[in-house]
Design an enzyme around this catalytic site. Structure first.
Site, PDB file in Angstrom:
ATOM      1  N   ARG A 101      21.854 -75.844 -50.874  1.00 56.65           N
ATOM      2  CA  ARG A 101      20.484 -76.207 -51.257  1.00 56.65           C
ATOM      3  C   ARG A 101      19.682 -76.794 -50.096  1.00 56.65           C
ATOM      4  O   ARG A 101      18.501 -76.528 -49.953  1.00 56.65           O
ATOM      5  CB  ARG A 101      20.520 -77.236 -52.398  1.00 56.65           C
ATOM      6  CG  ARG A 101      21.165 -76.727 -53.663  1.00 56.65           C
ATOM      7  CD  ARG A 101      21.305 -77.859 -54.689  1.00 56.65           C
ATOM      8  NE  ARG A 101      22.058 -77.420 -55.858  1.00 56.65           N
ATOM      9  CZ  ARG A 101      21.500 -76.887 -56.943  1.00 56.65           C
ATOM     10  NH1 ARG A 101      20.190 -76.734 -56.991  1.00 56.65           N
ATOM     11  NH2 ARG A 101      22.244 -76.514 -57.970  1.00 56.65           N
ATOM     12  N   ASP A 108      45.083 -70.333 -54.436  1.00 55.66           N
ATOM     13  CA  ASP A 108      45.866 -71.547 -54.651  1.00 55.66           C
ATOM     14  C   ASP A 108      46.509 -71.854 -53.304  1.00 55.66           C
ATOM     15  O   ASP A 108      47.405 -71.139 -52.857  1.00 55.66           O
ATOM     16  CB  ASP A 108      46.932 -71.330 -55.724  1.00 55.66           C
ATOM     17  CG  ASP A 108      47.704 -72.602 -56.057  1.00 55.66           C
ATOM     18  OD1 ASP A 108      47.823 -73.474 -55.168  1.00 55.66           O
ATOM     19  OD2 ASP A 108      48.176 -72.742 -57.197  1.00 55.66           O
ATOM     20  N   HIS A 109      46.031 -72.913 -52.643  1.00 53.08           N
ATOM     21  CA  HIS A 109      46.432 -73.119 -51.244  1.00 53.08           C
ATOM     22  C   HIS A 109      47.934 -73.365 -51.093  1.00 53.08           C
ATOM     23  O   HIS A 109      48.481 -73.182 -50.004  1.00 53.08           O
ATOM     24  CB  HIS A 109      45.638 -74.267 -50.610  1.00 53.08           C
ATOM     25  CG  HIS A 109      45.977 -75.627 -51.106  1.00 53.08           C
ATOM     26  ND1 HIS A 109      45.384 -76.204 -52.200  1.00 53.08           N
ATOM     27  CD2 HIS A 109      46.864 -76.543 -50.643  1.00 53.08           C
ATOM     28  CE1 HIS A 109      45.879 -77.408 -52.387  1.00 53.08           C
ATOM     29  NE2 HIS A 109      46.776 -77.642 -51.462  1.00 53.08           N
ATOM     30  N   LYS A 131      51.159 -72.087 -47.912  1.00 49.24           N
ATOM     31  CA  LYS A 131      52.017 -72.977 -47.122  1.00 49.24           C
ATOM     32  C   LYS A 131      53.235 -72.220 -46.608  1.00 49.24           C
ATOM     33  O   LYS A 131      53.842 -71.409 -47.318  1.00 49.24           O
ATOM     34  CB  LYS A 131      52.440 -74.182 -47.966  1.00 49.24           C
ATOM     35  CG  LYS A 131      51.269 -75.115 -48.288  1.00 49.24           C
ATOM     36  CD  LYS A 131      51.735 -76.314 -49.086  1.00 49.24           C
ATOM     37  CE  LYS A 131      50.565 -77.253 -49.368  1.00 49.24           C
ATOM     38  NZ  LYS A 131      50.061 -77.892 -48.134  1.00 49.24           N
ATOM     39  N   ASP A 167      45.030 -79.930 -63.150  1.00 51.46           N
ATOM     40  CA  ASP A 167      44.768 -80.006 -61.716  1.00 51.46           C
ATOM     41  C   ASP A 167      45.945 -79.518 -60.886  1.00 51.46           C
ATOM     42  O   ASP A 167      45.755 -78.937 -59.816  1.00 51.46           O
ATOM     43  CB  ASP A 167      44.423 -81.449 -61.324  1.00 51.46           C
ATOM     44  CG  ASP A 167      44.005 -81.578 -59.872  1.00 51.46           C
ATOM     45  OD1 ASP A 167      43.232 -80.715 -59.399  1.00 51.46           O
ATOM     46  OD2 ASP A 167      44.433 -82.544 -59.214  1.00 51.46           O
ATOM     47  N   HIS A 169      49.370 -75.103 -59.070  1.00 52.45           N
ATOM     48  CA  HIS A 169      50.312 -75.352 -57.971  1.00 52.45           C
ATOM     49  C   HIS A 169      51.765 -75.288 -58.432  1.00 52.45           C
ATOM     50  O   HIS A 169      52.589 -74.570 -57.866  1.00 52.45           O
ATOM     51  CB  HIS A 169      50.079 -76.735 -57.359  1.00 52.45           C
ATOM     52  CG  HIS A 169      48.744 -76.918 -56.726  1.00 52.45           C
ATOM     53  ND1 HIS A 169      48.003 -75.881 -56.223  1.00 52.45           N
ATOM     54  CD2 HIS A 169      48.004 -78.042 -56.507  1.00 52.45           C
ATOM     55  CE1 HIS A 169      46.869 -76.350 -55.720  1.00 52.45           C
ATOM     56  NE2 HIS A 169      46.850 -77.645 -55.888  1.00 52.45           N
TER      57      HIS A 169
END
Length: 508
Positions: free
Chosen positions: A59, A197-198, A202, A255, A260
């Site tokens: 924005r 999904d980080h 890994k 979360d 995860h």
């Protein structure tokens, strides 16, 4: 005879086609801490294609020069490579651009289209776009609609590619997850959607596949014949860090567990894929999630799950507030900051083996680990002289200090038959001189390449919500989460759940 690059330890890197990465929410925390540093590090590693460009969309009004200066400061602070290489940065910064606009206003997308068309002409990006939605899920729908209306999405079989990356949470329950997917697939084909999904980026999670399927000694014992139980821990030592409003909507289960933790579990428990490609790997992962034994009734949920909420306490010598004292958290909140689940994968390989999973905030330390606890020896041969023989444990540390260790029994040197557990330890930093790249580096590269192996597919997300949603419904009618002291390992009831099975949580 030609050399085999794998045998020689060489690396064959893939370079994506020229493209533009468009980041919606470019003024946000994820962009400055993860996305821009990751893209810069890809440039340092020479993995970005010629003409690669990044367009930030948000924005606030600012010029390309202001955007570049801000991002240089962010990269200097958050990149794993310090200090910033001026020559590489100057070249990388030439591809950074900024467009101001709201997510709702079509005029902003018209400006975005003008910028992208100009980059195609001037930087040779060929109409290839990777859209990264670094925004709250509530904003996904309007962004997707405006992209389509502006003619900024090409089909999956077009000569130029259009792809979209979305961050978790992928909905908040089964119905919202399905609604989100319906919206996504009304604009993009499933082949164009990258649900990030980080944790799957890994190094240790990726190495788990190699560890299992690239070594002949481990896979034969990776089953109910030898494994007594499995533990998976995702522990954070911080609180909600000013994200009280978000956490009230999510809680630890949404979360961490739904994404995860189940991602880690599916990689750990999956069967060998027929090939190392996106569909083959993800086919096996979704089978694991579908094989999870349902936990549906209030009685089952009360028996197989424990919820907790951190109370005020002391951490590292400092007083810290309880969850209900955090900003934007109601004083009567029932949101869990800790959850432990006893799960079963009803498959031929894992039948009868419990999977104990726990995740939480403000715990004793930051660590993510999988541990396989093997069965006791069938005959206590040394019990009379050496006492009880402890079962062997294989642990995979995902963060921090990534590595793999095997604990087994050994005789202590000397004239007596004294036994003691010892550990064989492999650490990435020690073996390779450094840890691997940040997860976002790998995942952004894979998205640009169009390789979805490390991203969640719709049927996997749906299966996860089908398993999780009944727990949320039952918790509404069950007692509030148990309090636990900040800096502890969670509520006592979590320990009691394992003690009832004759087991205990691994000391970390």
């Amino acid at each position: 005879m030609s050399k085999n690059p794998l045998r020689e330890g060489l690396v064959t890197e893939r370079i994506p086609a020229p493209c533009t990465v468009v980041i919606f929410g470019a003024s946000g925390d994820l962009t400055k801490r993860k996305l821009l540093p990751a893209l810069y590090n890809l440039a340092v590693s020479r993995l970005l294609p010629p003409g690669a460009s990044v367009v930030g969309y948000a924005r606030r009004e600012k010029s390309d020069t202001q955007f570049r200066e801000e991002q240089k400061a962010n990269v200097a602070q958050f990149s794993r490579r310090k200090p910033v290489d001026e020559a590489i940065w100057n070249d990388f910064a030439q591809g950074l651009f900024y467009v101001a606009g709201t997510f709702e206003d079509p005029k902003g997308y018209a400006k975005l289209k003008e910028t992208l068309d100009r980059l195609d002409r001037e930087r040779g990006t060929r109409g290839n776009r990777l859209y990264y939605l670094s925004v709250p899920p509530s904003e996904f729908g309007v962004i997707l609609e405006r992209l389509r209306e502006a003619g900024l999405v090409s089909g999956p079989d077009a000569a130029n590619f259009s792809r979209v990356v979305i961050e978790k949470p992928f909905g908040s329950d089964l119905s919202t997850g399905e609604a989100l997917n319906h919206k996504l697939l009304s604009v993009f084909d499933e082949r164009q959607v990258f649900r990030i999904d980080h944790y799957l980026g890994k190094e240790t999670v990726q190495n788990l596949l190699v560890f299992r399927f690239g070594n002949s000694i481990f896979e034969p014992i990776w089953s109910r014949e030898h494994v007594d139980h499995v533990q998976i821990t995702v522990s954070e030592d911080i609180g909600v860090e000013g994200r009280g409003k978000f956490y009230e909507e999510a809680g630890t289960t949404r979360d961490v567990v739904q994404n995860h933790l189940l991602q880690i579990m599916s990689v750990m428990a999956m069967e060998a894929p027929v090939a190392f490609d996106a569909d083959s790997v993800r086919n096996e992962k979704v089978k694991v999630v579908r094989a999870l034994r349902p936990i549906v009734t209030r009685e089952d949920v009360a028996k197989h799950t424990v919820r907790g909420q951190y109370d005020a306490g002391t951490f590292n010598g400092q007083a810290v507030p309880g969850y209900r004292q955090e900003p934007d958290v109601p004083s009567d909140s029932r949101t869990e900051t800790y959850v432990a689940i006893r799960a079963h994968v009803d498959s031929w390989r894992w039948g009868g083996v419990p999977f104990y999973m726990r995740a939480g905030k403000r715990l004793n330390k930051r660590i993510t680990e999988i541990s396989l606890h093997f069965k006791k020896v069938p005959h206590a041969l040394f019990a009379a002289t050496a006492g009880e023989v402890e079962p062997d444990v294989l642990s995979i540390r995902i963060q921090p200090d990534e590595g793999i260790s095997l604990r087994f029994m050994s005789k202590v040197p000397g004239p007596t038959q004294t036994l003691r557990p010892v550990t064989m330890d492999f650490r990435y930093a020690g073996s390779f001189g450094e840890t691997g790249p940040e997860a976002y580096e790998r995942l952004l590269l894979e998205a640009m390449l169009g390789d979805a192996t490390l991203f969640a597919r719709n049927d996997e997300v749906r299966a996860a919500w089908e398993w999780i949603t009944p727990m949320h419904e039952a918790w509404k009618e069950l007692p509030a989460p148990r309090e636990y002291a900040a800096g502890s390992w969670g509520p006592q009831e979590s320990d009691d759940m394992l003690h009832a099975d004759g087991r205990h949580w691994r000391r970390l």
